[in-house]
Write an enzyme that holds these catalytic residues in place. Sequence first.
Site, mmCIF file in Angstrom:
data_model
loop_
_atom_site.group_PDB
_atom_site.id
_atom_site.type_symbol
_atom_site.label_atom_id
_atom_site.label_comp_id
_atom_site.label_asym_id
_atom_site.label_seq_id
_atom_site.Cartn_x
_atom_site.Cartn_y
_atom_site.Cartn_z
ATOM 1 N N ARG A 119 -47.903 88.855 -5.819
ATOM 2 C CA ARG A 119 -48.204 90.273 -5.601
ATOM 3 C C ARG A 119 -48.935 90.442 -4.267
ATOM 4 O O ARG A 119 -49.418 89.487 -3.672
ATOM 5 C CB ARG A 119 -49.056 90.844 -6.730
ATOM 6 C CG ARG A 119 -50.432 90.207 -6.881
ATOM 7 C CD ARG A 119 -51.209 90.904 -7.998
ATOM 8 N NE ARG A 119 -52.528 90.312 -8.213
ATOM 9 C CZ ARG A 119 -52.779 89.319 -9.072
ATOM 10 N NH1 ARG A 119 -51.800 88.803 -9.781
ATOM 11 N NH2 ARG A 119 -54.009 88.841 -9.221
ATOM 12 N N ASP A 179 -58.335 97.543 -10.354
ATOM 13 C CA ASP A 179 -58.179 96.821 -11.611
ATOM 14 C C ASP A 179 -59.541 96.771 -12.353
ATOM 15 O O ASP A 179 -60.386 95.987 -11.983
ATOM 16 C CB ASP A 179 -57.616 95.417 -11.390
ATOM 17 C CG ASP A 179 -58.247 94.677 -10.207
ATOM 18 O OD1 ASP A 179 -58.873 95.302 -9.323
ATOM 19 O OD2 ASP A 179 -58.109 93.451 -10.182
ATOM 20 N N TRP A 227 -56.724 94.176 1.023
ATOM 21 C CA TRP A 227 -57.208 95.509 1.397
ATOM 22 C C TRP A 227 -58.706 95.529 1.653
ATOM 23 O O TRP A 227 -59.191 96.321 2.458
ATOM 24 C CB TRP A 227 -56.757 96.572 0.412
ATOM 25 C CG TRP A 227 -57.497 96.762 -0.871
ATOM 26 C CD1 TRP A 227 -57.829 95.822 -1.789
ATOM 27 C CD2 TRP A 227 -57.946 98.024 -1.400
ATOM 28 N NE1 TRP A 227 -58.455 96.398 -2.864
ATOM 29 C CE2 TRP A 227 -58.543 97.753 -2.652
ATOM 30 C CE3 TRP A 227 -57.903 99.335 -0.952
ATOM 31 C CZ2 TRP A 227 -59.100 98.753 -3.454
ATOM 32 C CZ3 TRP A 227 -58.445 100.338 -1.756
ATOM 33 C CH2 TRP A 227 -59.045 100.045 -2.988
ATOM 34 N N GLU A 235 -56.361 83.697 -12.819
ATOM 35 C CA GLU A 235 -57.800 83.931 -12.660
ATOM 36 C C GLU A 235 -58.395 84.739 -13.800
ATOM 37 O O GLU A 235 -59.627 84.854 -13.915
ATOM 38 C CB GLU A 235 -58.058 84.645 -11.315
ATOM 39 C CG GLU A 235 -57.697 86.114 -11.274
ATOM 40 C CD GLU A 235 -56.220 86.394 -11.047
ATOM 41 O OE1 GLU A 235 -55.885 87.561 -10.744
ATOM 42 O OE2 GLU A 235 -55.378 85.465 -11.180
ATOM 43 N N ARG A 269 -68.083 85.612 -6.014
ATOM 44 C CA ARG A 269 -66.996 84.805 -6.557
ATOM 45 C C ARG A 269 -65.739 84.871 -5.699
ATOM 46 O O ARG A 269 -64.800 84.100 -5.911
ATOM 47 C CB ARG A 269 -66.674 85.269 -7.987
ATOM 48 C CG ARG A 269 -65.962 86.605 -8.050
ATOM 49 C CD ARG A 269 -65.992 87.221 -9.441
ATOM 50 N NE ARG A 269 -65.137 86.548 -10.379
ATOM 51 C CZ ARG A 269 -63.908 86.932 -10.704
ATOM 52 N NH1 ARG A 269 -63.356 87.964 -10.083
ATOM 53 N NH2 ARG A 269 -63.213 86.272 -11.610
ATOM 54 N N GLN A 304 -51.352 93.794 -2.146
ATOM 55 C CA GLN A 304 -52.394 94.780 -2.417
ATOM 56 C C GLN A 304 -52.079 96.011 -1.572
ATOM 57 O O GLN A 304 -51.117 96.004 -0.798
ATOM 58 C CB GLN A 304 -53.789 94.216 -2.082
ATOM 59 C CG GLN A 304 -54.453 93.510 -3.251
ATOM 60 C CD GLN A 304 -55.951 93.293 -3.044
ATOM 61 O OE1 GLN A 304 -56.426 93.099 -1.938
ATOM 62 N NE2 GLN A 304 -56.704 93.315 -4.134
ATOM 63 N N GLU A 333 -71.062 95.071 -4.580
ATOM 64 C CA GLU A 333 -69.623 95.349 -4.598
ATOM 65 C C GLU A 333 -69.328 96.806 -4.941
ATOM 66 O O GLU A 333 -68.391 97.401 -4.422
ATOM 67 C CB GLU A 333 -68.963 94.423 -5.621
ATOM 68 C CG GLU A 333 -67.478 94.608 -5.759
ATOM 69 C CD GLU A 333 -66.910 93.860 -6.952
ATOM 70 O OE1 GLU A 333 -65.696 93.639 -6.962
ATOM 71 O OE2 GLU A 333 -67.686 93.505 -7.871
ATOM 72 N N ASN A 338 -52.313 89.205 -2.414
ATOM 73 C CA ASN A 338 -53.570 89.753 -2.923
ATOM 74 C C ASN A 338 -54.763 89.040 -2.280
ATOM 75 O O ASN A 338 -55.707 89.656 -1.798
ATOM 76 C CB ASN A 338 -53.551 89.579 -4.438
ATOM 77 C CG ASN A 338 -54.737 90.174 -5.166
ATOM 78 O OD1 ASN A 338 -54.645 90.463 -6.348
ATOM 79 N ND2 ASN A 338 -55.872 90.351 -4.523
#
Length: 540
Positions: free
Chosen positions: A195, A301, A149, A268, A142, A197, A485, A186
């Site tokens: 924001r 997160d 990062w 998102e 996705r 990262q 992942e 990000n």
Amino acid sequence: MARGSRVCLSAPLLALALMANAPAAPPSPADQFGDLFAAVQEGHVFEDGKTFADAVPKRAPDAIMAQYSTMIASGAPATSTDLRAFVLDNFTVPGVNDQPLPPLRDHIRALWPQLSREGAGDPPAGSSAIPLPKPYVVPGGRFREIYYWDSYFTMLGLVADGRDDLVEGMIDDFTSLIERFGHIPNGTRSYYLSRSQPPFFALMLDLSRQTDGTVRARRLAALLKEHAYWMKGESCARMQTPCERVVRMPDGSVLNRYWDDRDTPRDESFAEDRATAKKAASRPPAEVYRDLRAGAESGWDFSSRWLADPQDLGTIRTTQVVPVDLNALMWAMEKRIEKGCRQAGDRSCVSDFARRAAARKRALDRYLWQPREQRFADWLVSGQKPSAVQSAATLFPLFVGMAAPDQVSGVAATTRRTLIAQGGLRTTSQRTGQQWDAPNGWAPLQWVAIDGLRRNGKNALAGQIAARWLGTVNCTYLETGKMLEKYDIEERRAGGGGEYPLQDGFGWTNGVTSAIMQQYSSLVPGRTLQSCAPTGQIDE
């Protein structure tokens, strides 16, 4: 009866005679594998029921069933995931594991072109995409755009696999983002612009082989601009009252926290954020949204590191935490700015950033280093005390080279005692259902630990983590054909938790795995399936 006379049998007698001479019918899979067969089929382990019915056992059926009976008798969970792992260990399943896979390193090399994207011009009107000038690599699944990062760990593998062209292009892309927006978002979507990262841009520059003075000067200017972004709240931060990404500690020193410039639900994860805020009825929704967004900026997160109640996401308090990993990375940024300014002959800049780096190290040693517990801990602004959460973030000061010898020894001992599992390094020691907690292990944290320990002389412990992680990745690859992942490093299988399904691809797993195999050539796995079952007591 005369010789040559024929004997005629009635139809019933003829049928009996034929049956007497016929071989016994082989048992069906349901007959042969009984409870195992029923569990796999009723658990819908495979989408088509015919798939398992056509599977071929890799060893004697009695031995398979004896192992299955032992597993069930021991009280082991028999979830769909457990059953699938057991089946793939013991059967050749059509369309699943019946084709030979290339060695892991070859598979990763073949993935780079699949995950690469060309730089493009302006996106269509109304698109959330942010264009980049040079080719880059996405994580996969996705995640269809470049992420901040993630990219550092992806680059490690690109360097190992000789793709310096992509590394230089991605650094140019990040330089472009800083020049346009003042920071690296990000990810390259408009909804990520509020924001950043974890700031790895400085460490990305360490991977570059660029020698052109003009390009290096441009990148140093971008690094200075990124530092200013993170320190923007320095003038307004007060003790007990942080400002933007800056926290003033009890002695007046300055450290950093994660933040987001907006306090609304994330685009998102809009529905999820609104649901979390609704459950946290005693808190202003804007406060919850800001903390959720800051948690996204952290890259973790979400995690018990940010939660007042580890079992309740509604208690998230990211903006009240001074994270050890962020401040270690800020120190690394300041040291590289100091070095770059020295090379450029800018004495004022050298003096400023040498002072900043030294002050940050003193503050980190005073507030985040816990000598009794032998770990670096996050600091809680609201309680003016260290967090009790044990996490892999404790290894970041070793990774960036700011830990003293006694701190290195202490963190190594704590890591061996509390963070190493059968399949690699734990993210935290807490089980909360959040994806950045136990039992999950993540590629970037494995590399931070391995590289940090190795650079500080803890070679045996670094090698142990590398071997355990690589074994988990390889056995899962040979079972599924995928790079994932995240992984469950307790059970050595695919990871779980989080706001979205498990993703495959996967950029940073590919990168870290390639880097480990290059660093530890003796650990490079072959084609033989390695069991993902726990391996027994952890070596001391």
